[in-house]
Design an enzyme around this catalytic site. Structure first.
Site, PDB file in Angstrom:
ATOM      1  N   ASP A   7      14.935  43.508  32.475  1.00  0.00           N
ATOM      2  CA  ASP A   7      15.780  43.898  33.599  1.00  0.00           C
ATOM      3  C   ASP A   7      14.853  44.614  34.586  1.00  0.00           C
ATOM      4  O   ASP A   7      13.760  45.059  34.207  1.00  0.00           O
ATOM      5  CB  ASP A   7      16.893  44.822  33.095  1.00  0.00           C
ATOM      6  CG  ASP A   7      17.683  45.440  34.223  1.00  0.00           C
ATOM      7  OD1 ASP A   7      18.152  44.679  35.089  1.00  0.00           O
ATOM      8  OD2 ASP A   7      17.812  46.685  34.262  1.00  0.00           O
ATOM      9  N   LEU A   8      15.247  44.719  35.833  1.00  0.00           N
ATOM     10  CA  LEU A   8      14.364  45.354  36.835  1.00  0.00           C
ATOM     11  C   LEU A   8      14.711  46.829  37.047  1.00  0.00           C
ATOM     12  O   LEU A   8      13.954  47.728  36.663  1.00  0.00           O
ATOM     13  CB  LEU A   8      14.476  44.585  38.159  1.00  0.00           C
ATOM     14  CG  LEU A   8      13.732  45.195  39.339  1.00  0.00           C
ATOM     15  CD1 LEU A   8      12.232  45.133  39.138  1.00  0.00           C
ATOM     16  CD2 LEU A   8      14.107  44.472  40.636  1.00  0.00           C
ATOM     17  N   ASP A   9      15.883  47.054  37.658  1.00  0.00           N
ATOM     18  CA  ASP A   9      16.265  48.411  38.067  1.00  0.00           C
ATOM     19  C   ASP A   9      16.457  49.318  36.853  1.00  0.00           C
ATOM     20  O   ASP A   9      17.294  49.043  35.995  1.00  0.00           O
ATOM     21  CB  ASP A   9      17.575  48.362  38.866  1.00  0.00           C
ATOM     22  CG  ASP A   9      17.424  47.592  40.168  1.00  0.00           C
ATOM     23  OD1 ASP A   9      16.617  48.016  41.006  1.00  0.00           O
ATOM     24  OD2 ASP A   9      18.108  46.571  40.344  1.00  0.00           O
ATOM     25  N   THR A  15      14.418  52.447  40.507  1.00  0.00           N
ATOM     26  CA  THR A  15      15.319  52.213  41.647  1.00  0.00           C
ATOM     27  C   THR A  15      16.756  52.637  41.358  1.00  0.00           C
ATOM     28  O   THR A  15      17.559  52.723  42.294  1.00  0.00           O
ATOM     29  CB  THR A  15      15.368  50.715  42.004  1.00  0.00           C
ATOM     30  OG1 THR A  15      15.443  49.998  40.780  1.00  0.00           O
ATOM     31  CG2 THR A  15      14.181  50.281  42.813  1.00  0.00           C
ATOM     32  N   LYS A  43      25.623  50.316  36.591  1.00  0.00           N
ATOM     33  CA  LYS A  43      24.289  49.792  36.280  1.00  0.00           C
ATOM     34  C   LYS A  43      24.373  48.349  35.771  1.00  0.00           C
ATOM     35  O   LYS A  43      25.191  48.046  34.899  1.00  0.00           O
ATOM     36  CB  LYS A  43      23.587  50.674  35.250  1.00  0.00           C
ATOM     37  CG  LYS A  43      23.119  51.982  35.855  1.00  0.00           C
ATOM     38  CD  LYS A  43      22.282  52.788  34.879  1.00  0.00           C
ATOM     39  CE  LYS A  43      21.771  54.049  35.541  1.00  0.00           C
ATOM     40  NZ  LYS A  43      21.064  54.907  34.592  1.00  0.00           N
ATOM     41  N   ARG A  47      26.333  43.734  43.321  1.00  0.00           N
ATOM     42  CA  ARG A  47      26.686  44.562  44.494  1.00  0.00           C
ATOM     43  C   ARG A  47      28.188  44.548  44.772  1.00  0.00           C
ATOM     44  O   ARG A  47      28.816  45.593  44.909  1.00  0.00           O
ATOM     45  CB  ARG A  47      25.911  44.044  45.712  1.00  0.00           C
ATOM     46  CG  ARG A  47      25.885  45.008  46.868  1.00  0.00           C
ATOM     47  CD  ARG A  47      25.121  44.427  48.044  1.00  0.00           C
ATOM     48  NE  ARG A  47      23.784  43.973  47.674  1.00  0.00           N
ATOM     49  CZ  ARG A  47      23.019  43.188  48.417  1.00  0.00           C
ATOM     50  NH1 ARG A  47      23.448  42.762  49.594  1.00  0.00           N
ATOM     51  NH2 ARG A  47      21.821  42.805  48.006  1.00  0.00           N
ATOM     52  N   SER A 112      17.466  39.924  36.543  1.00  0.00           N
ATOM     53  CA  SER A 112      18.106  41.041  37.249  1.00  0.00           C
ATOM     54  C   SER A 112      19.309  40.574  38.060  1.00  0.00           C
ATOM     55  O   SER A 112      19.298  39.460  38.585  1.00  0.00           O
ATOM     56  CB  SER A 112      17.084  41.672  38.202  1.00  0.00           C
ATOM     57  OG  SER A 112      17.708  42.551  39.106  1.00  0.00           O
ATOM     58  N   ALA A 113      20.293  41.428  38.197  1.00  0.00           N
ATOM     59  CA  ALA A 113      21.453  41.117  39.035  1.00  0.00           C
ATOM     60  C   ALA A 113      21.141  41.323  40.515  1.00  0.00           C
ATOM     61  O   ALA A 113      21.908  40.923  41.384  1.00  0.00           O
ATOM     62  CB  ALA A 113      22.621  42.007  38.632  1.00  0.00           C
ATOM     63  N   LYS A 143      26.091  40.180  34.767  1.00  0.00           N
ATOM     64  CA  LYS A 143      26.147  40.797  33.445  1.00  0.00           C
ATOM     65  C   LYS A 143      27.492  41.515  33.331  1.00  0.00           C
ATOM     66  O   LYS A 143      27.943  42.048  34.331  1.00  0.00           O
ATOM     67  CB  LYS A 143      25.004  41.810  33.289  1.00  0.00           C
ATOM     68  CG  LYS A 143      23.609  41.189  33.462  1.00  0.00           C
ATOM     69  CD  LYS A 143      22.543  42.273  33.589  1.00  0.00           C
ATOM     70  CE  LYS A 143      21.186  41.659  33.953  1.00  0.00           C
ATOM     71  NZ  LYS A 143      20.135  42.639  34.186  1.00  0.00           N
ATOM     72  N   GLU A 167      16.593  46.360  28.531  1.00  0.00           N
ATOM     73  CA  GLU A 167      17.729  46.658  29.422  1.00  0.00           C
ATOM     74  C   GLU A 167      18.089  48.139  29.408  1.00  0.00           C
ATOM     75  O   GLU A 167      18.038  48.774  28.365  1.00  0.00           O
ATOM     76  CB  GLU A 167      18.961  45.902  28.907  1.00  0.00           C
ATOM     77  CG  GLU A 167      19.381  44.725  29.716  1.00  0.00           C
ATOM     78  CD  GLU A 167      19.864  45.045  31.122  1.00  0.00           C
ATOM     79  OE1 GLU A 167      20.100  46.227  31.442  1.00  0.00           O
ATOM     80  OE2 GLU A 167      20.003  44.110  31.910  1.00  0.00           O
ATOM     81  N   ASP A 168      18.494  48.657  30.567  1.00  0.00           N
ATOM     82  CA  ASP A 168      18.938  50.060  30.609  1.00  0.00           C
ATOM     83  C   ASP A 168      20.442  50.183  30.850  1.00  0.00           C
ATOM     84  O   ASP A 168      20.951  51.294  31.007  1.00  0.00           O
ATOM     85  CB  ASP A 168      18.201  50.833  31.715  1.00  0.00           C
ATOM     86  CG  ASP A 168      18.673  50.436  33.097  1.00  0.00           C
ATOM     87  OD1 ASP A 168      18.896  49.230  33.328  1.00  0.00           O
ATOM     88  OD2 ASP A 168      18.844  51.330  33.954  1.00  0.00           O
TER      89      ASP A 168
END
Ligand code: G6P
Ligand code: MG
Length: 212
Positions: A7-9, A15, A43, A47, A112-113, A143, A167-168
């Protein structure tokens, strides 16, 4: 060979705080506040779905055009914060983990979303570590639906059972498990197969799955 899907963020880059600040400003403009506990539920969530949750919390009803305009307002606020990001905003231990994984020739993807994923990976100079980047522009279901991770595995040409997801977000852990992947929670995520507090001191070799 196992592959890693990140995952990114909040996993690779810091971020998550910018998303929170930008959503909080919108909520305050609309006359209510949101705290970090509520933010946890956003999370990993797209958006528009995040906006829906926020409007529900504030008991606000609005037209689709108005919603699109608020989402755009939040995104501009978020991007203004993100523009200042550099390699220094890559989370602790991540660069060493990516570098060692590269040396081990582990296939790596981002799942990532976010529709801003490529811009953020470029600004923080980590884009080239990943053979595959699947983001909010390529998926139709967010997700906890497994679509993003399944598409990442397919593009890496790996079977889901050989993929390890980092994943966070709770929604992200659910998505990884639904995809039939091994889920590593970065943070306190009880549904994960395994939890780590971050990448500092972690050795990628520990996460390589044995082929069946
Ligand atoms: C990630 C973040 C969410 C964010 C989503 C969409 O999953 O964890 O907080 O809402 O991406 O991001 P975007 O950059 O497209 O608004
Ligand atoms: Mg995240």
């Amino acid at each position: 060979m196992s592959g890693f899907i990140f995952d990114l963020d909040g996993v690779l880059v810091d971020t998550a705080k910018f998303h929170f600040e930008a959503w909080r400003e919108l909520a305050r403009d609309l006359g209510f506040d949101m705290d970090e506990t509520f933010n946890e539920t956003l999370k990993g969530v797209s958006r528009m779905e995040s906006l829906e949750k926020i409007l529900q919390k504030g008991n606000i009803d609005a037209s689709s055009d108005q919603k699109l305009s608020w989402a755009e307002q939040k995104n501009q606020n978020y991007l203004a914060r993100v523009q200042k990001m550099t390699k220094a905003d890559v989370l602790p231990g991540v660069l060493a983990f990516l570098e060692k994984s590269k040396q081990l020739k582990i296939p790596m993807a981002v799942g990532s979303a976010s529709k801003n994923a490529v811009a953020i990976l470029t600004l923080t100079e980590i884009k080239d570590y990943f053979q595959v980047i699947i983001d909010g522009n390529q998926i139709s279901k967010g997700k906890p639906d497994p679509e993003v991770f399944l598409l990442a595995a397919k593009t890496l040409q790996l079977s889901p059972a050989l993929c390890v997801v980092f994943e966070d977000a709770e929604a992200g852990i659910e998505a990884a498990l639904a995809a039939g992947m091994y889920a590593v929670g970065v943070g306190d995520l009880e549904k994960a197969d395994e939890m780590i507090s971050g990448f500092e001191g972690q050795d990628p070799e520990q996460f390589i799955l044995d082929p069946l």
